[in-house]
Design an enzyme around this catalytic site. Structure first.
Site, short mmCIF file in Angstrom:
data_model
loop_
_atom_site.label_atom_id
_atom_site.label_comp_id
_atom_site.label_asym_id
_atom_site.label_seq_id
_atom_site.Cartn_x
_atom_site.Cartn_y
_atom_site.Cartn_z
N TYR A 1 0.81 -1.22 0.00
CA TYR A 1 0.00 0.00 0.00
C TYR A 1 0.85 1.27 0.00
O TYR A 1 0.34 2.36 -0.25
CB TYR A 1 -0.95 0.02 1.21
N LYS B 1 3.94 -15.51 1.87
CA LYS B 1 3.77 -16.23 0.59
C LYS B 1 5.17 -16.50 0.07
O LYS B 1 5.56 -16.09 -1.02
CB LYS B 1 2.93 -15.36 -0.36
N ASP C 1 -2.52 -18.35 1.71
CA ASP C 1 -3.70 -19.04 1.16
C ASP C 1 -4.18 -20.11 2.14
O ASP C 1 -5.39 -20.25 2.40
CB ASP C 1 -3.44 -19.61 -0.24
N ASP D 1 -5.00 -6.95 5.94
CA ASP D 1 -6.23 -6.25 5.58
C ASP D 1 -7.30 -7.28 5.22
O ASP D 1 -8.45 -7.24 5.70
CB ASP D 1 -5.92 -5.34 4.37
N ASP E 1 -10.62 -8.98 7.86
CA ASP E 1 -12.05 -8.91 7.53
C ASP E 1 -12.65 -10.31 7.50
O ASP E 1 -13.79 -10.52 7.93
CB ASP E 1 -12.28 -8.22 6.18
#
Ligand code: NAD
Length: 360
Positions: A141, A191, A223, A247, A251
């Site tokens: 970001y 990852k 994942d 992020d 959620d």
């Protein structure tokens, strides 16, 4: 102990949920004999209306000198089409940046009373008690180069996922220290089978782990983590992730708690010599304009944020536990707002506050 707290109620349901959170804080101070010094400030849409700025200088200065800041929510529909620096959200990003809060903590608990509020099967969710520690100021970001270049078939867009060793080390220390105070398990998400950034992340986290031999570290691919969060959330204690993975995963984890109104958060910056964290505490939800001003909002996310403040910024674990116990008892008694779909008449925001105070 003296507790100097800046209260930024903000917009929409912000003032309603913050009012109850502050009453709970006052009750804790009374019960445990602390001196509470409250200061109020403007932020967001209300601040734009009154001062022309989403983050007035007075608010910024107050946040920099307070021990901790409690924030309600920002955002008002009337500013939806305003220019970027005249938007309420600018105030939120501004205060996070000014305080240098690089670690976002989201505790997620599945309270027995709320198991039915989660769309997942009860036996999966039951017993969930985890904290996601998300790096908040680096990664994809913020990395450069970024932008959209060229035109036609060659038009291309670039974002860069960048982390330095120092950034990884400081967030890893936050997560390990937190794990030490919990069940001593840390899952570091990456990852690393594909991304070089993740390879550095994994290496640095493993190095930091040698300073915390009492904490069990596992590395988990993002994942697989996404899958395990809904398959077997009980296996997690502290989950450490970079910005974008965090992020998304936070959620996903929020679904385990039943309602967005339940979720507290803490954003932490540096640690003071006393061991206390510079912190910004806020419920995860937004300003909910659809129910604002109706005394219907669930204040438990804001109240849970007060518990987090007591624990992280003031080191007051007993007081934090008292608040969390009160939340649990009030849920058990069924004194809950409409979002939690009670069997009988829903309680109002202030009735939930009254019930909490009676329990502390
Ligand atoms: P929201 O979280 O405000 O609301 C989403 C839904 O959840 C709504 O139906 C709302 O009624 C419900 N809800 C939220 N909090 C609740 C609570 N405590 N009790 C009961 N129900 C609750 O998200 P949104 O509608 O996408 O955004 C509304 C405004 O809030 C926008 O301006 C947005 O930019 C802002 N926002 C601010 C923050 C923040 O301050 N940290 C976070 C997210 C959104």
């Amino acid at each position: 102990m003296q507790l100097r707290v800046l209260v930024l109620a903000g917009d929409g349901i912000g003032p309603e949920v913050t009012r109850e959170a502050v009453r709970v804080l006052q009750r804790v101070a009374e019960r445990f004999r602390h001196e509470l010094v409250l200061q109020e400030g403007l932020i967001g849409g209300e601040a734009i209306r009154r001062t022309g700025s989403p983050l007035p200088e007075a608010t910024l200065q107050a946040a920099l000198t307070a021990d901790a800041t409690l924030l309600g929510a920002v955002g008002l529909p009337e500013f939806d089409n305003a220019p970027p620096d005249q938007r309420p959200e600018k105030g939120l990003l501004g205060i996070r940046k000014a305080l240098g809060v690089f670690a976002n903590l989201r505790p997620v608990r599945a309270y027995p009373r709320l198991l039915d509020a989660s769309p997942l099967k009860n036996d999966r969710v039951q017993g969930t008690d985890l904290v996601i520690v998300r790096e908040l100021t680096g990664g994809l970001y913020y990395g450069t180069p970024r932008g959209i270049f060229g035109s036609g078939p060659e038009e291309r867009a670039v974002n860069s996922m960048v982390y330095t060793r120092a950034e990884i080390e400081r967030i890893a220390h936050v997560a390990f220290r937190l794990a030490r105070n919990r069940r001593r398990k840390l899952a570091s998400v990456d990852k690393s089978n594909v991304l070089e950034v993740s390879q550095l992340w994994r290496r640095v986290v493993s190095e930091v782990a040698t300073q915390y031999p009492d904490v069990e570290l596992e590395h988990i691919l993002v994942d697989n983590c996404a899958m395990q969060l809904v398959l077997n959330p009980r296996r997690f204690d502290v989950v450490l992730t970079e910005n974008m993975f965090g992020d998304i995963l936070s959620d996903e984890a929020a679904v385990l708690a039943g309602s967005i109104g339940m979720l507290p958060s803490a954003s932490l910056g540096g640690q003071r010599p006393s061991g206390a964290w510079v912190g910004l505490y806020e419920p995860v939800h937004g300003s909910a304009p659809d129910i604002a001003g109706q005394n219907r909002a669930n204040p438990l996310g804001a109240v849970g944020s007060v518990a987090a403040m007591l624990e992280y910024s003031f080191g007051l674990k007993e007081e934090a536990a008292a608040v969390n116990r009160a939340i649990e008892t009030v849920l058990e008694k069924g004194v809950v707002t409409a979002d939690l779909r009670p069997a009988g008449k829903p309680a109002t925001t202030s009735e939930v506050g009254d019930a909490l105070i009676a329990e502390i």
